[in-house]
Write a protein that holds these residues in place. Structure first.
Motif, PDB file in Angstrom:
ATOM      1  N   GLU A 161       0.829  -1.209   0.000  1.00  0.00           N
ATOM      2  CA  GLU A 161       0.000   0.000   0.000  1.00  0.00           C
ATOM      3  C   GLU A 161       0.863   1.260   0.000  1.00  0.00           C
ATOM      4  O   GLU A 161       0.574   2.223  -0.711  1.00  0.00           O
ATOM      5  N   ILE A 162       1.933   1.253   0.810  1.00  0.00           N
ATOM      6  CA  ILE A 162       2.808   2.433   0.885  1.00  0.00           C
ATOM      7  C   ILE A 162       3.533   2.655  -0.439  1.00  0.00           C
ATOM      8  O   ILE A 162       3.722   3.798  -0.884  1.00  0.00           O
ATOM      9  N   SER A 163       3.913   1.566  -1.109  1.00  0.00           N
ATOM     10  CA  SER A 163       4.639   1.682  -2.378  1.00  0.00           C
ATOM     11  C   SER A 163       3.774   2.262  -3.498  1.00  0.00           C
ATOM     12  O   SER A 163       4.302   2.666  -4.533  1.00  0.00           O
ATOM     13  N   LYS A 164       2.442   2.288  -3.315  1.00  0.00           N
ATOM     14  CA  LYS A 164       1.577   2.940  -4.306  1.00  0.00           C
ATOM     15  C   LYS A 164       1.895   4.427  -4.423  1.00  0.00           C
ATOM     16  O   LYS A 164       1.744   5.029  -5.484  1.00  0.00           O
ATOM     17  N   VAL A 165       2.327   5.011  -3.292  1.00  0.00           N
ATOM     18  CA  VAL A 165       2.574   6.456  -3.241  1.00  0.00           C
ATOM     19  C   VAL A 165       4.065   6.768  -3.168  1.00  0.00           C
ATOM     20  O   VAL A 165       4.560   7.659  -3.852  1.00  0.00           O
ATOM     21  N   VAL A 166       4.784   6.021  -2.334  1.00  0.00           N
ATOM     22  CA  VAL A 166       6.210   6.281  -2.107  1.00  0.00           C
ATOM     23  C   VAL A 166       7.034   5.259  -2.888  1.00  0.00           C
ATOM     24  O   VAL A 166       6.926   4.058  -2.651  1.00  0.00           O
ATOM     25  N   VAL A 167       7.857   5.742  -3.805  1.00  0.00           N
ATOM     26  CA  VAL A 167       8.681   4.867  -4.638  1.00  0.00           C
ATOM     27  C   VAL A 167      10.011   4.607  -3.937  1.00  0.00           C
ATOM     28  O   VAL A 167      10.682   5.537  -3.474  1.00  0.00           O
ATOM     29  N   GLY A 168      10.400   3.336  -3.836  1.00  0.00           N
ATOM     30  CA  GLY A 168      11.679   2.987  -3.216  1.00  0.00           C
ATOM     31  C   GLY A 168      11.639   3.153  -1.700  1.00  0.00           C
ATOM     32  O   GLY A 168      10.595   2.994  -1.065  1.00  0.00           O
ATOM     33  N   GLN A 169      12.800   3.480  -1.118  1.00  0.00           N
ATOM     34  CA  GLN A 169      12.950   3.682   0.338  1.00  0.00           C
ATOM     35  C   GLN A 169      12.482   2.456   1.129  1.00  0.00           C
ATOM     36  O   GLN A 169      11.880   2.588   2.202  1.00  0.00           O
ATOM     37  N   ASP A 170      12.754   1.255   0.624  1.00  0.00           N
ATOM     38  CA  ASP A 170      12.288   0.030   1.275  1.00  0.00           C
ATOM     39  C   ASP A 170      12.861  -0.128   2.681  1.00  0.00           C
ATOM     40  O   ASP A 170      12.148  -0.517   3.607  1.00  0.00           O
ATOM     41  N   ASP A 171      14.155   0.156   2.844  1.00  0.00           N
ATOM     42  CA  ASP A 171      14.774   0.027   4.166  1.00  0.00           C
ATOM     43  C   ASP A 171      14.175   1.014   5.157  1.00  0.00           C
ATOM     44  O   ASP A 171      13.974   0.691   6.334  1.00  0.00           O
ATOM     45  N   VAL A 172      13.902   2.229   4.694  1.00  0.00           N
ATOM     46  CA  VAL A 172      13.306   3.251   5.566  1.00  0.00           C
ATOM     47  C   VAL A 172      11.912   2.810   6.016  1.00  0.00           C
ATOM     48  O   VAL A 172      11.564   2.911   7.199  1.00  0.00           O
ATOM     49  N   VAL A 173      11.117   2.303   5.084  1.00  0.00           N
ATOM     50  CA  VAL A 173       9.767   1.818   5.412  1.00  0.00           C
ATOM     51  C   VAL A 173       9.837   0.674   6.421  1.00  0.00           C
ATOM     52  O   VAL A 173       9.084   0.624   7.398  1.00  0.00           O
ATOM     53  N   ARG A 174      10.788  -0.253   6.196  1.00  0.00           N
ATOM     54  CA  ARG A 174      10.943  -1.388   7.118  1.00  0.00           C
ATOM     55  C   ARG A 174      11.274  -0.907   8.531  1.00  0.00           C
ATOM     56  O   ARG A 174      10.687  -1.373   9.505  1.00  0.00           O
ATOM     57  N   LEU A 175      12.199   0.049   8.645  1.00  0.00           N
ATOM     58  CA  LEU A 175      12.604   0.534   9.960  1.00  0.00           C
ATOM     59  C   LEU A 175      11.498   1.336  10.636  1.00  0.00           C
ATOM     60  O   LEU A 175      11.304   1.236  11.852  1.00  0.00           O
ATOM     61  N   LEU A 176      10.755   2.118   9.860  1.00  0.00           N
ATOM     62  CA  LEU A 176       9.641   2.878  10.440  1.00  0.00           C
ATOM     63  C   LEU A 176       8.575   1.941  10.992  1.00  0.00           C
ATOM     64  O   LEU A 176       8.070   2.132  12.113  1.00  0.00           O
ATOM     65  N   LEU A 177       8.216   0.916  10.214  1.00  0.00           N
ATOM     66  CA  LEU A 177       7.200  -0.035  10.671  1.00  0.00           C
ATOM     67  C   LEU A 177       7.725  -0.871  11.844  1.00  0.00           C
ATOM     68  O   LEU A 177       6.967  -1.205  12.759  1.00  0.00           O
ATOM     69  N   THR A 178       9.025  -1.172  11.830  1.00  0.00           N
ATOM     70  CA  THR A 178       9.619  -1.893  12.960  1.00  0.00           C
ATOM     71  C   THR A 178       9.470  -1.086  14.242  1.00  0.00           C
ATOM     72  O   THR A 178       9.088  -1.619  15.294  1.00  0.00           O
ATOM     73  N   SER A 179       9.766   0.207  14.172  1.00  0.00           N
ATOM     74  CA  SER A 179       9.662   1.040  15.373  1.00  0.00           C
ATOM     75  C   SER A 179       8.219   1.162  15.845  1.00  0.00           C
ATOM     76  O   SER A 179       7.950   1.223  17.047  1.00  0.00           O
ATOM     77  N   VAL A 180       7.262   1.170  14.906  1.00  0.00           N
ATOM     78  CA  VAL A 180       5.842   1.222  15.294  1.00  0.00           C
ATOM     79  C   VAL A 180       5.475  -0.033  16.067  1.00  0.00           C
ATOM     80  O   VAL A 180       4.854   0.040  17.141  1.00  0.00           O
ATOM     81  N   PHE A 181       5.865  -1.204  15.561  1.00  0.00           N
ATOM     82  CA  PHE A 181       5.506  -2.460  16.221  1.00  0.00           C
ATOM     83  C   PHE A 181       6.327  -2.703  17.493  1.00  0.00           C
ATOM     84  O   PHE A 181       5.994  -3.591  18.275  1.00  0.00           O
ATOM     85  N   CYS A 182       7.391  -1.915  17.703  1.00  0.00           N
ATOM     86  CA  CYS A 182       8.200  -2.037  18.922  1.00  0.00           C
ATOM     87  C   CYS A 182       7.860  -0.955  19.946  1.00  0.00           C
ATOM     88  O   CYS A 182       8.548  -0.832  20.958  1.00  0.00           O
ATOM     89  N   GLN A 183       6.826  -0.153  19.688  1.00  0.00           N
ATOM     90  CA  GLN A 183       6.440   0.965  20.553  1.00  0.00           C
ATOM     91  C   GLN A 183       7.592   1.968  20.695  1.00  0.00           C
ATOM     92  O   GLN A 183       7.851   2.487  21.790  1.00  0.00           O
ATOM     93  N   GLY A 184       8.313   2.195  19.608  1.00  0.00           N
ATOM     94  CA  GLY A 184       9.435   3.125  19.634  1.00  0.00           C
ATOM     95  C   GLY A 184       9.132   4.386  18.841  1.00  0.00           C
ATOM     96  O   GLY A 184       8.051   4.559  18.277  1.00  0.00           O
ATOM     97  N   HIS A 185      10.102   5.288  18.820  1.00  0.00           N
ATOM     98  CA  HIS A 185       9.992   6.534  18.054  1.00  0.00           C
ATOM     99  C   HIS A 185      11.197   6.643  17.128  1.00  0.00           C
ATOM    100  O   HIS A 185      12.239   6.024  17.379  1.00  0.00           O
ATOM    101  N   CYS A 186      11.060   7.433  16.068  1.00  0.00           N
ATOM    102  CA  CYS A 186      12.107   7.513  15.043  1.00  0.00           C
ATOM    103  C   CYS A 186      12.586   8.943  14.838  1.00  0.00           C
ATOM    104  O   CYS A 186      11.790   9.888  14.875  1.00  0.00           O
ATOM    105  N   LEU A 187      13.881   9.057  14.586  1.00  0.00           N
ATOM    106  CA  LEU A 187      14.469  10.320  14.148  1.00  0.00           C
ATOM    107  C   LEU A 187      14.899  10.115  12.706  1.00  0.00           C
ATOM    108  O   LEU A 187      15.734   9.257  12.411  1.00  0.00           O
ATOM    109  N   LEU A 188      14.313  10.893  11.799  1.00  0.00           N
ATOM    110  CA  LEU A 188      14.562  10.732  10.366  1.00  0.00           C
ATOM    111  C   LEU A 188      15.414  11.899   9.873  1.00  0.00           C
ATOM    112  O   LEU A 188      15.020  13.057  10.010  1.00  0.00           O
TER     113      LEU A 188
END
Length: 321
Positions: free
Chosen positions: A24-51
């Motif tokens: 679903e995210i790739s429909k709008v955002v092209v590439g950045q697979d590692d960034v998407v993986r890390l963002l979703l990882t932090s969501v499921f770990c109850q963490g926060h991200c600095l981008l």
């Protein structure tokens, strides 16, 4: 919410949901697979991200798209030098009956984009600290809990440092990951330009609800982990602490300060989530290494020798691993 009969079925459900989310995210955002993986990882770990990334790399678009795919409330706060804490958490005002009433600020949402967080003074930066750590806001002697899930994504521009207020180390440590957003590749940029210069409207379908995300957050913490993997994570953090018993020579040569215990915690919980997102039921050392750079990057302080010899934080982490 979908109910699972056991933890294995739930783990498979998270793996499927993650792949659907990426689609679903790739429909709008092209590439950045590692960034998407890390963002979703932090969501499921109850963490926060600095981008960290230069302007124009779709940081805001990525988070808005992720919020839509997760069916969560999203607020963006543009940090400026004149922003006050009450502009973030809210303030008490008099209503028509002359009674004090608390008007909630933009922090009362599921996903917060703190855009250019280093552009505002420390007093306003600190207004986010309680919400990030305690998941609540205190003002006027009253405590207001924040709705779960709650996720803060703060962005920084690595180029411009004039008129900025660098985040204190204590506040940097509150972020689970420091994610570096790089330029897209040539072919990816061609796709971006074609997609954004046409009139086609893309609809992002919600994949998970807030209730399901909270369930998966608890599931991640229930993942079994072998003692040798925990020992590897803690040992890796100890290697970063110069002039200590377990310090590596690289740390002694190039680091002023190493990572604290929170880094060990995030390495373990991040490895657990990384394993589930890759279809495994228990993490191994490779999962710890997969989250090592974003976890340690903002927790290590280089010394003068490292800066003089051009040793970047990422090079130092590679040497430690």
């Amino acid at each position: 919410m979908k109910h699972f009969s056991n933890e294995v079925e739930a783990a498979n459900g998270l793996f499927e949901a993650y792949n659907t989310l990426k689609g679903e995210i790739s429909k709008v955002v092209v590439g950045q697979d590692d960034v998407v993986r890390l963002l979703l990882t932090s969501v499921f770990c109850q963490g926060h991200c600095l981008l960290v990334g230069v302007p124009g790399l779709a940081k805001t678009l990525l988070i808005k798209t992720m919020a839509s795919a997760l069916h969560l409330n999203f607020n963006r706060i543009q940090f400026t030098p004149d922003l006050m804490p009450s502009d973030i958490i809210g303030a008490e005002t008099l209503d028509k009956d002359r009674n004090f009433k608390f008007i909630k600020g933009p922090v009362f949402a599921n996903i917060i984009l703190a855009d250019e967080i280093n552009r505002t003074p420390p007093k306003t930066q600190a207004a986010l600290l309680e919400s990030m750590q305690e998941y609540s806001v205190t003002t006027g002697g009253h405590n207001y809990p924040l709705e779960r899930p709650f996720f803060v994504l703060a962005t920084q521009n690595p180029i411009e440092q004039e008129g900025t207020y660098p985040l204190p180390e204590a506040q940097l440590d509150r972020f689970m990951f420091n994610v570096f957003l790089d330029y897209p590749e040539y072919q990816q940029e061609l796709d971006i330009v074609k997609n954004t210069t046409s009139d086609e409207q893309v609809e992002v379908k919600p994949v998970l609800t807030g209730e399901e995300i909270v369930y998966f957050q608890h599931l991640v913490r229930q993942v079994p982990i072998a003692d040798n993997v925990v020992e590897y994570a803690v040992s890796l953090v100890h290697k970063t602490r110069p002039n200590t018993e377990r310090a590596s020579q690289v740390a002694n040569d190039y680091l002023e300060w190493g990572a604290g215990p929170r880094a060990s915690q995030y390495l373990v919980i991040g490895a657990k989530c990384n394993a589930l997102l890759n279809g495994k039921y228990s993490p191994d050392i490779e999962d710890v290494q997969a989250v090592a750079k974003p976890t340690l990057r903002h927790r290590l302080v280089r010394n003068f020798k490292a800066e003089a010899e051009g040793m970047t934080i990422d090079k130092i982490i590679d040497a430690l691993i």
